[in-house]
Design an enzyme around this catalytic site. Structure first.
Site, short mmCIF file in Angstrom:
data_model
loop_
_atom_site.label_atom_id
_atom_site.label_comp_id
_atom_site.label_asym_id
_atom_site.label_seq_id
_atom_site.Cartn_x
_atom_site.Cartn_y
_atom_site.Cartn_z
N GLU B 418 0.48 15.94 -25.71
CA GLU B 418 1.30 16.58 -26.76
C GLU B 418 1.89 15.51 -27.69
O GLU B 418 2.98 15.68 -28.22
CB GLU B 418 2.40 17.45 -26.13
CG GLU B 418 1.90 18.79 -25.61
CD GLU B 418 1.42 19.71 -26.72
OE1 GLU B 418 1.82 19.51 -27.88
OE2 GLU B 418 0.63 20.63 -26.44
N ASP B 420 1.38 11.03 -28.25
CA ASP B 420 1.83 9.77 -27.66
C ASP B 420 3.22 9.42 -28.21
O ASP B 420 3.46 9.47 -29.42
CB ASP B 420 0.82 8.68 -28.04
CG ASP B 420 1.29 7.30 -27.64
OD1 ASP B 420 0.95 6.88 -26.53
OD2 ASP B 420 2.01 6.67 -28.44
C1 LIG Z 1 -3.99 15.09 -18.35
C2 LIG Z 1 -4.28 15.25 -19.80
C3 LIG Z 1 -4.40 16.52 -20.32
C4 LIG Z 1 -4.72 16.71 -21.67
N1 LIG Z 1 -4.94 17.98 -22.15
C5 LIG Z 1 -5.42 18.13 -23.41
C6 LIG Z 1 -5.85 19.41 -23.87
O1 LIG Z 1 -5.81 20.39 -23.13
N2 LIG Z 1 -6.33 19.52 -25.12
C7 LIG Z 1 -6.40 18.45 -25.96
O2 LIG Z 1 -6.82 18.61 -27.09
N3 LIG Z 1 -6.02 17.21 -25.56
C8 LIG Z 1 -5.55 17.02 -24.30
N4 LIG Z 1 -5.18 15.76 -23.87
C9 LIG Z 1 -5.33 14.62 -24.75
C10 LIG Z 1 -3.99 14.01 -25.20
O3 LIG Z 1 -3.39 14.86 -26.12
C11 LIG Z 1 -4.27 12.60 -25.77
O4 LIG Z 1 -4.60 11.79 -24.69
C12 LIG Z 1 -3.08 12.03 -26.49
O5 LIG Z 1 -2.92 12.69 -27.70
C13 LIG Z 1 -3.20 10.52 -26.76
O6 LIG Z 1 -4.37 10.22 -27.42
P1 LIG Z 1 -5.35 9.07 -26.90
O7 LIG Z 1 -5.53 9.28 -25.48
O8 LIG Z 1 -6.53 9.06 -27.76
O9 LIG Z 1 -4.48 7.75 -27.11
P2 LIG Z 1 -4.60 6.74 -28.35
O10 LIG Z 1 -4.21 7.45 -29.58
O11 LIG Z 1 -5.89 6.04 -28.30
O12 LIG Z 1 -3.42 5.72 -28.00
C14 LIG Z 1 -3.65 4.60 -27.13
C15 LIG Z 1 -2.49 3.65 -27.23
O13 LIG Z 1 -2.42 3.12 -28.55
C16 LIG Z 1 -1.13 3.25 -29.07
N5 LIG Z 1 -1.18 3.54 -30.50
C17 LIG Z 1 -1.99 4.41 -31.13
N6 LIG Z 1 -1.72 4.43 -32.43
C18 LIG Z 1 -0.69 3.58 -32.64
C19 LIG Z 1 0.06 3.17 -33.76
N7 LIG Z 1 -0.19 3.65 -34.96
N8 LIG Z 1 1.05 2.28 -33.59
C20 LIG Z 1 1.32 1.78 -32.37
N9 LIG Z 1 0.64 2.12 -31.28
C21 LIG Z 1 -0.36 3.02 -31.41
C22 LIG Z 1 -0.49 4.39 -28.32
O14 LIG Z 1 0.93 4.23 -28.25
C23 LIG Z 1 -1.14 4.30 -26.96
O15 LIG Z 1 -0.37 3.48 -26.14
C24 LIG Z 1 -4.86 15.59 -22.52
C25 LIG Z 1 -4.70 14.31 -21.99
C26 LIG Z 1 -4.43 14.13 -20.66
C27 LIG Z 1 -4.34 12.74 -20.10
#
Ligand SMILES: Cc1cc2nc3c(=O)[nH]c(=O)nc-3n(C[C@H](O)[C@H](O)[C@H](O)COP(=O)(O)OP(=O)(O)OC[C@H]3O[C@@H](n4cnc5c(N)ncnc54)[C@H](O)[C@@H]3O)c2cc1C
Ligand SMILES: Cc1cc2nc3c(=O)[nH]c(=O)nc-3n(C[C@H](O)[C@H](O)[C@H](O)COP(=O)(O)OP(=O)(O)OC[C@H]3O[C@@H](n4cnc5c(N)ncnc54)[C@H](O)[C@@H]3O)c2cc1C
Lengths: 630, 630
Positions: B418, B420
């Site tokens: 929901e 990061d």
């Molecule tokens: C158990 C689980 C259930 C989930 N359920 C759903 C679901 O039902 N439907 C769905 O659509 N999604 C779902 N998700 C996905 C979830 O919403 C994403 O994992 C989340 O939005 C983070 O995206 P990412 O994993 O790509 O992280 P990234 O965006 O790749 O972030 C990785 C790291 O980079 C850092 N970072 C990124 N951008 C910046 C910036 N501009 N400045 C500084 N730091 C930055 C972040 O702080 C983080 O530490 C789920 C995830 C999990 C783990």
């Protein structure tokens, strides 16, 4: 630049052993099983443990005359390295060879060594270290299990007088252990002589509990589910007189008690003091796990891209974000610092425990204090760093296939076992406040108020590493007053020393002043101050170790990187604690602000070396396999 | 004192519903299963979900005309309360009714509502919310899945163009989902119109993947293992034109695109904005979980004894140690504060989403910003608090039978999903810096530097709750200068407002100054400053909510306790951030030191109320069962 040059510095005195163990680890790849039932996981770990026994590594810490390697430091180092792999295996091996075997070796005498050590090393005799009871964990001096000598039969009768005296959380107890070193109040001739250790068989060859021994299972835990932690209750279990591990206290056939140490408390704490390897090993394993977490997060942070920079077609690598750098780089710096401090600590342990003659008490206590302090700081650092690394990998960080949550779960208890950190830091402070005088090891923090009240304490800052170098640096510290001083090592060390001295003296004054009233209240009101004193002390000891490591680095380029990293360690520590420096007139407001700017700057500067820095940990590749890294 | 009087204040507007749901929860005792295999746990959760469907609770948030309860705030509140129990169940229900059902309701139109809502509410149609892709999580504007309109067949063709476009982490996908709301770039007439949502069937009635749909399993996770997170790859999957959830954008039979919102970006962010309930619900669930952890730790801390106080036969209750109080009491204070802020937020959400007319954009954006900020702070607080609670229970805290490690593992991902947290806080800062002007919702933090450079930003501190009361308090704040001011609410609020304004203005100046150079560098160098701005803003909003809650408390005794608790919230916040206040001349060194003393004092004062404070959370007893509590 080649990470090798840094690895050499990190590897320190046991470099060759480290290389060997790493090679073994990567060949055997004691990899983590995922999604096993508790029982299957326990079976898997036991199986790996047998394989480990065959490598001979576990023999390192035992005496040569019984087939051991006689290398105390080496044994800790090789245990630390197990912290890179499956942590249940690491802990189970720690229980078998460190705690159980260690107690037999260090608290027992020739008869015990001859009879058991070889079978322990071979894992022919799996055992437990049964100290903690349901009712007493931190305060082990007040254990309630009894071992009453019966001169008629020349036996000890082991008893659990009430449910709170049940042995609890005992590794190897729920499933595999055949024997336990049981800590109990020794009673002979109707008199209690304090806590002693007894060898008590708990299961027969078929693995069934012996008569009078009730064995429970702690069940599922937050992690380390490959270790079978259990509970032991004794109902008049009889063991021969020889079951007493009698190095520090003995009972003659007629029941006469004798000991080289008169005071019960002092004797017990001397016994505990010899068992310090476990605590040191946990500190090292915590740092190994933090290193692995950082290596994973940096690799991911260098390949993960998110959001477009304006005008740039390619998305930004997340490790290029300052916020991301700030999560990982200061953590790397502190991990290096703790790694070096750990290496110094192991060296000291080795020196003291391998010494031919008796070591003076001051050194022994100083060692215990350092072990307590570094264990507390290293395990909290691991908890925090692994959590940060998990979050730094976003959703991917939450999948078991990417290791970080496994590391988090398994290491979580490191802040608790081998001594609860909050309690350990009080031990450290107490040592400092009493200058390691009598009763240092009385773990009861409440006793502290009394001691401090009684003694005029002179706080002496004893340098622990690279003494000459540090003296030179401090003496040469610039009197000048520009922001350049922030990067002057002498100025930095002097600042850390000054903080320690001031916090400690304030603490002593406060306790003394208050000591006229209720001693518990007096102590309790100052408890946060006491904990700070311990923390800033350890910070300084850790910095000294970093300085010493830089000093022994022979490669210019590596030394340059280490110098920057050391600056980052110091300045992020200052940044966190800058309120103190401001409150005590050690930093002006504008200097404090430049500390923040300096941390930002160092993060930017060290960013290109991030990968190099974690590669230098030389973690075997099998342990860096993760789905998210492709 | 009866905790009821506090519970009334905590329960707020949906008090009656809360009582009902709690009753239901304790009767059904959706208790946690331990040590199940992943598959068995998933089966268990699905089973519970069906039971939950029967309670009618999940209907609350849906429109009355389709059999829903039409109570938006109530639906969030009842979801929050699920956070007291098994968190896999909570998350799975959130996926089904909050995300999947919510998207159909909020992004779809009548045809979709008629066809699907009732089956969704009944759990007759289990579904997924498939937004995140392997390559894009935070930056969802750049998703790569495509939905290309084919006017010949009047169908959309859903495609995963490359592995990084695979839908990832999708709840309900690996095992149970039959349909998914898939977010994809809508392409028609060769032109891309940005991200839209499509209803795509993924499994047939037998549970087999449909042709062209490849389904993977994310496998074991750090927690929430009762939720079947999976991966979806689409190979030219055809869905009818009506599969487009067309409230914000539609495609005519001939392929002509139309939308009430012109800009693709703005349209997408408007869509995201309507989906805000999920984020708010996670914030609430995090606070529920923190409350449960604190209730467990306080109960244990009140019964656990360790070490003798000198001259006292009984051992000391660990919660009587100042260090222990400092671990738990400020955490309780902050939890109350966040609980009240959450209640205000839900009220605002309810007001805005239940409004008859269109709500002005400023309010909508302000709501989104507050949701982002409170979600970030509440979930980090939960992560930290649950960890602390675990450590506060020593070895017992590590056993699964004592719940805390389970809570830790399950809530760990709340800081990531929901939104990061690090990204969310940047969103908050951006709203503040641009005063919620255009493109507020463009999640790309990099765009921020540009906007700030373009606009003369006047930082306005808008009070969010109890405006009149706060105005009165601030106006009456004493000019006097003794330590008594520390406890003056008006002085406290003024201090928080002043800090926010100063940090924000400094941030704006810094970004503007730097904007002449490379905009990414400019933004990046200030990123830690930007994050601070968001943090201190949320701190102030949370304090206002606390003040408002005290204001509506009618019981004098309860109000007295809440006032002390609010002081502790404020003063421990000041203590943590006192370096800033010192650096900016807001606190003198001696005043800063009295802040530390005041926190110690408040801990001692509130110690006797610790149990009362956690009892007031009114957590159903079945969720407070733990082996360690006997
Ligand atoms: C158990 C689980 C259930 C989930 N359920 C759903 C679901 O039902 N439907 C769905 O659509 N999604 C779902 N998700 C996905 C979830 O919403 C994403 O994992 C989340 O939005 C983070 O995206 P990412 O994993 O790509 O992280 P990234 O965006 O790749 O972030 C990785 C790291 O980079 C850092 N970072 C990124 N951008 C910046 C910036 N501009 N400045 C500084 N730091 C930055 C972040 O702080 C983080 O530490 C789920 C995830 C999990 C783990
Ligand atoms: C997985 C696991 C494996 C273990 N393996 C073994 C083993 O093989 N053999 C063995 O003997 N033991 C083992 N233990 C037990 C372990 O050593 C104890 O749990 C540990 O020493 C802490 O004791 P406790 O649990 O009684 O905590 P307590 O001492 O009850 O502490 C509870 C809380 O009170 C606080 N507290 C206590 N005293 C003070 C004070 N004076 N001031 C401020 N705060 C205080 C602590 O900080 C802590 O937060 C194991 C434990 C676990 C969880």
């Amino acid at each position: 630049m080649n990470p090798e040059a840094l690895t050499v510095v990190l590897d320190g005195q046991w470099a060759e052993l480290r290389r060997e163990v790493r090679k073994q680890l990567s060949e055997n790849a004691y990899d983590e099983p995922r999604d096993l039932s508790t029982e299957d996981y326990r079976v898997w770990v036991l199986d790996q443990l047998h394989k480990l026994a065959k490598t001979g590594q576990p023999r390192l810490g035992f005496a040569r005359e019984y087939g051991g390697g006689g290398d105390i430091g080496g044994s800790v180092v090789s245990f630390e390295l197990l912290g890179l792999g499956d942590l249940s295996l690491m802990v189970k091996s720690g229980v078998q060879w460190g705690l159980f075997g260690g107690a037999v070796q260090l608290l027992g005498t020739k008869q015990h060594h001859e009879r058991y050590l070889s079978r322990i090393m071979d894992l022919d005799l799996p055992g437990c270290f049964a100290m903690t009871e349901t009712g007493h964990g931190s305060d082990v001096q007040h254990l309630r299990t009894t071992a009453t000598y019966d001169p008629e039969t020349r036996q000890f009768v082991i008893d659990t007088p009430d449910p709170s005296a049940r042995k609890d959380y005992i590794g190897n107890a729920a499933r595999d252990g055949r024997m336990a070193v049981v800590f109990a109040q020794l009673v002979t001739g109707g008199e209690s002589r304090g806590v002693h250790a007894f060898l008590v068989p708990i299961r027969n060859e078929l693995g069934e509990p012996l008569p009078g021994v009730e064995i429970g299972d702690c069940g599922r835990k937050g992690g380390l589910n490959g270790v079978d932690n259990g509970r032991l209750t004794f109902r008049s279990v009889r063991v021969p007189r020889e079951a007493l591990l009698n190095r520090y206290g003995d009972v003659a056939e007629d029941g006469t008690y004798s000991s080289p140490i008169e005071s019960d408390g002092r004797r017990f704490f001397t016994m505990l003091g010899t068992l310090i390897r476990g605590r040191i090993s946990v500190a090292g394993a915590a740092t190994s796990a933090a290193e692995r977490a950082l290596a994973l997060a940096v690799r991911y942070g260098e390949q993960r891209r998110q959001f477009n920079a304006p005008g740039d077609a390619e998305e930004v690598v997340v490790l290029d974000y300052r916020a991301h750098q700030r999560k990982l780089l200061p953590a790397i710096a502190k991990t290096y610092a703790l790694h070096f401090a750990q290496e110094e600590l192991v060296r000291k342990l080795h020196e003291i425990q391998s010494a031919e003659e008796e070591v003076d008490e001051h050194s022994q206590r100083e060692l215990e204090s350092r072990a307590a302090g570094i264990k507390a700081m290293a395990t909290w650092h691991a908890t925090k760093t692994i959590q940060t690394a998990r979050e730094a990998c976003g959703g991917a960080g939450y999948l078991a296939a990417n290791v970080l949550t496994v590391l988090k779960a398994d290491t979580d208890v490191f802040t608790t076992f081998e001594g609860d950190n909050t309690v350990l830091l009080q031990l450290v402070a107490k040592g400092l406040l009493t200058n390691y005088r009598d009763h240092f090891s009385d773990l009861s923090p409440l006793a502290m108020a009394r001691f401090v009240a009684e003694q005029v304490v002179e706080t002496v800052i004893e340098r622990t590493a690279a003494r000459k170098v540090i003296e030179r640096l401090v003496d040469a510290a610039p009197g000048r007053d520009d922001d350049g001083v922030l990067f002057d090592r002498g100025w930095q060390v002097a600042l850390f020393e000054d903080r320690e001295k001031h916090v400690l003296e304030g603490c002593a004054r406060r306790l003394r002043r208050a000591a006229e009233g209720d001693p518990f209240e007096a102590f309790n009101d100052a408890q946060d101050h006491v904990l700070s004193a311990a923390r800033v002390h350890v910070d300084r000891v850790v910095l000294e170790a970093f300085v010493a490591a830089i000093e022994r680095c022979e490669d210019d380029e590596a030394r340059g990187v280490l110098n920057q990293l050391c600056d980052l360690y110091v300045l992020s520590n200052l940044e966190e604690d800058r309120a103190w420096f401001l409150e005590h007139g050690r930093l002006t407001a504008s200097r404090a602000k430049s500390v923040i700017a300096a941390v930002n700057e160092l993060c930017a500067k060290l960013r290109p070396d991030a990968r190099l820095l974690v590669d230098a940990f030389a973690i075997p590749e099998p342990f860096l396999r993760a789905e998210m890294l492709g």
